[in-house]
Scaffold this active site. Sequence first.
Site, PDB file in Angstrom:
ATOM      1  N   ARG A   1       0.992  -1.136   0.454  1.00  0.00           N
ATOM      2  CA  ARG A   1      -0.005  -0.015   0.162  1.00  0.00           C
ATOM      3  C   ARG A   1       0.836   1.432   0.316  1.00  0.00           C
ATOM      4  O   ARG A   1       0.557   2.027   0.812  1.00  0.00           O
ATOM      5  CB  ARG A   1      -1.248  -0.015   1.456  1.00  0.00           C
ATOM      6  CG  ARG A   1      -2.110  -0.966   1.573  1.00  0.00           C
ATOM      7  CD  ARG A   1      -2.849  -0.533   0.183  1.00  0.00           C
ATOM      8  NE  ARG A   1      -4.111  -1.904   0.064  1.00  0.00           N
ATOM      9  CZ  ARG A   1      -4.072  -3.573   0.315  1.00  0.00           C
ATOM     10  NH1 ARG A   1      -3.133  -3.316  -1.115  1.00  0.00           N
ATOM     11  NH2 ARG A   1      -4.778  -4.087  -0.371  1.00  0.00           N
TER      12      ARG A   1
ATOM     13  N   SER B   1     -10.132  -0.262   3.769  1.00  0.00           N
ATOM     14  CA  SER B   1      -9.905  -1.005   4.702  1.00  0.00           C
ATOM     15  C   SER B   1      -9.651   0.275   6.076  1.00  0.00           C
ATOM     16  O   SER B   1      -8.527   0.602   5.205  1.00  0.00           O
ATOM     17  CB  SER B   1      -8.187  -1.832   4.722  1.00  0.00           C
ATOM     18  OG  SER B   1      -9.276  -3.117   3.939  1.00  0.00           O
TER      19      SER B   1
ATOM     20  N   GLU C   1      -5.215   3.089   6.713  1.00  0.00           N
ATOM     21  CA  GLU C   1      -4.345   2.660   5.805  1.00  0.00           C
ATOM     22  C   GLU C   1      -4.550   4.062   5.037  1.00  0.00           C
ATOM     23  O   GLU C   1      -4.306   4.678   3.946  1.00  0.00           O
ATOM     24  CB  GLU C   1      -5.030   1.818   5.047  1.00  0.00           C
ATOM     25  CG  GLU C   1      -5.243   1.395   2.958  1.00  0.00           C
ATOM     26  CD  GLU C   1      -5.922  -0.176   3.160  1.00  0.00           C
ATOM     27  OE1 GLU C   1      -5.325  -1.041   3.652  1.00  0.00           O
ATOM     28  OE2 GLU C   1      -6.137   0.591   2.148  1.00  0.00           O
TER      29      GLU C   1
HETATM   30  N1  EPU Z   1     -11.451 -11.927   9.412  1.00  0.00           N
HETATM   31  C1  EPU Z   1     -12.207 -11.947  10.133  1.00  0.00           C
HETATM   32  N2  EPU Z   1     -13.097 -10.800  11.444  1.00  0.00           N
HETATM   33  C2  EPU Z   1     -13.373  -9.875  11.037  1.00  0.00           C
HETATM   34  C3  EPU Z   1     -12.758  -9.328   9.482  1.00  0.00           C
HETATM   35  C4  EPU Z   1     -12.261 -10.743   8.665  1.00  0.00           C
HETATM   36  O1  EPU Z   1     -11.479 -13.273  11.141  1.00  0.00           O
HETATM   37  O2  EPU Z   1     -13.642  -8.880  11.202  1.00  0.00           O
HETATM   38  C5  EPU Z   1     -11.058 -12.959   8.429  1.00  0.00           C
HETATM   39  C6  EPU Z   1     -12.088 -13.912   7.983  1.00  0.00           C
HETATM   40  O3  EPU Z   1     -11.585 -15.279   8.143  1.00  0.00           O
HETATM   41  C7  EPU Z   1     -11.597 -13.366   6.356  1.00  0.00           C
HETATM   42  C8  EPU Z   1     -10.139 -13.116   6.112  1.00  0.00           C
HETATM   43  O4  EPU Z   1      -9.987 -12.846   7.468  1.00  0.00           O
HETATM   44  O5  EPU Z   1     -12.269 -14.515   5.423  1.00  0.00           O
HETATM   45  C9  EPU Z   1      -9.489 -12.724   5.753  1.00  0.00           C
HETATM   46  O6  EPU Z   1     -10.636 -11.013   5.203  1.00  0.00           O
HETATM   47  P1  EPU Z   1     -10.711 -10.170   4.394  1.00  0.00           P
HETATM   48  O7  EPU Z   1     -10.217 -10.805   2.998  1.00  0.00           O
HETATM   49  O8  EPU Z   1     -11.486  -8.898   3.943  1.00  0.00           O
HETATM   50  O9  EPU Z   1      -8.907  -9.823   4.337  1.00  0.00           O
HETATM   51  P2  EPU Z   1      -8.972  -8.680   4.757  1.00  0.00           P
HETATM   52  O10 EPU Z   1      -7.173  -8.687   5.645  1.00  0.00           O
HETATM   53  O11 EPU Z   1      -9.444  -7.736   5.615  1.00  0.00           O
HETATM   54  C10 EPU Z   1      -7.262  -7.841   2.692  1.00  0.00           C
HETATM   55  C11 EPU Z   1      -6.764  -6.078   2.521  1.00  0.00           C
HETATM   56  C12 EPU Z   1      -8.165  -6.018   1.532  1.00  0.00           C
HETATM   57  C13 EPU Z   1      -8.432  -6.574   0.366  1.00  0.00           C
HETATM   58  C14 EPU Z   1      -8.529  -7.768   0.760  1.00  0.00           C
HETATM   59  C15 EPU Z   1      -8.700  -9.642   0.108  1.00  0.00           C
HETATM   60  C16 EPU Z   1      -5.378  -4.599   4.004  1.00  0.00           C
HETATM   61  C17 EPU Z   1      -5.971  -3.927   4.936  1.00  0.00           C
HETATM   62  N3  EPU Z   1      -6.959  -5.208   2.929  1.00  0.00           N
HETATM   63  O12 EPU Z   1      -8.160  -7.147   3.702  1.00  0.00           O
HETATM   64  O13 EPU Z   1      -7.827  -4.382   0.892  1.00  0.00           O
HETATM   65  O14 EPU Z   1      -9.487  -6.782  -0.788  1.00  0.00           O
HETATM   66  O15 EPU Z   1      -7.388  -8.475   2.082  1.00  0.00           O
HETATM   67  O16 EPU Z   1      -7.393  -9.352  -0.783  1.00  0.00           O
HETATM   68  O17 EPU Z   1      -4.671  -5.399   3.070  1.00  0.00           O
HETATM   69  C18 EPU Z   1      -8.060  -2.100   1.315  1.00  0.00           C
HETATM   70  O18 EPU Z   1      -7.042  -2.726   1.317  1.00  0.00           O
HETATM   71  O19 EPU Z   1      -9.309  -1.228   1.547  1.00  0.00           O
HETATM   72  C19 EPU Z   1      -8.905  -3.629   0.901  1.00  0.00           C
HETATM   73  C20 EPU Z   1     -10.904  -3.617   1.438  1.00  0.00           C
END
Ligand code: EPU
Length: 302
Positions: free
Chosen positions: A177, A225, A297
């Site tokens: 990022r 995020s 972020e």
């Molecule tokens: N999860 C939980 N509780 C929650 C949220 C998530 O347990 O409240 C667990 C779930 O198991 C879920 C897993 O975390 O399946 C992953 O969640 P998500 O796919 O949303 O991944 P993330 O790590 O929260 C990152 C990026 C997102 C991107 C997704 C998918 C960052 C800060 N965020 O989110 O990017 O869409 O991976 O690749 O790196 C953004 O940067 O604005 C963004 C949305």
Amino acid sequence: MNLPAGSKVSPRRNVELSKYCTMRIGGPADYFAEPRTEDELSDCLHFASEENLPVFILGKGSNVVFSDAGFRGLVITLIHFHDQDIRFNLDLHEVTVSAGVHLYRLATACREAGLSGCEFLSGIPGTLGGAVMMNAGFSRFSGQKNEISDLVKEVSVLDESGARRRLGRDDLHFAYRHSNLRGKVILEATLKLWRRPQEIIEEEIRANFDYRNREQDLKHPSSGSIFKNPPAPHPSAGRLIDQLGLKGTRVGGMMISPKHGNYFINAAQATCADLVTLIANIQKAVKDGYGIDLEPEVRIIA
Ligand code: EPU
């Protein structure tokens, strides 16, 4: 107001920035402009420099919020900056894209051209310029990293002195990022893609949308995020917040999404002050609970 003679773009006064940020918060900009072409963009920058105004360049506003006081300067949105739009070089499997092009439009245009690589960008509510600036990423598979920097071959920018420059891979530095393009205005980027059947590209785009609909909160105004994920082996920011039982926590009109711990949503006329307080409260709770410093972020422009 001193715009060059013949200029077609005229900055507007006192424009509410909440309309231009997906979180729907923030006060007014003193001046606001929506250039469509490179000439109009140059006119805007010229105007700001004549009037000694700070400039802020905005894409879709999906990763930026402004303070409740707004911005004392010129905000330039590039959402209409489609100067050269989307141009394919099918022999080289490359696409050159203007900064204001929406990522979904880019992904579907690539599908039509039978070129693969942009599928993961299709569900990100942003522009090409914003995505390159902050090295946007998405992956359905944990442990796999898809970032736009994987595709970027070259970026054209206006540098700090207003000169047009082409930056190749050796000039570009990307991290999670993050890019070294801050302070520059991205005009367009060339992405290196590869051939793939259209139906497979379509399936991939659909699967990405399904994943986001299932896992993330796309129904309420948010900035995606709020925090960067802490480095491995720590769990994601969303999971940490979830494990602390903090989903649904509220300050004023700003609330942590009941669906995803790293999505803060504007539940009812939230202010930027609400957001800043909620961020600080959560940083403290995660530090106290896990000893981890969460880094925002989202960019808060005060
Ligand atoms: N999860 C939980 N509780 C929650 C949220 C998530 O347990 O409240 C667990 C779930 O198991 C879920 C897993 O975390 O399946 C992953 O969640 P998500 O796919 O949303 O991944 P993330 O790590 O929260 C990152 C990026 C997102 C991107 C997704 C998918 C960052 C800060 N965020 O989110 O990017 O869409 O991976 O690749 O790196 C953004 O940067 O604005 C963004 C949305």
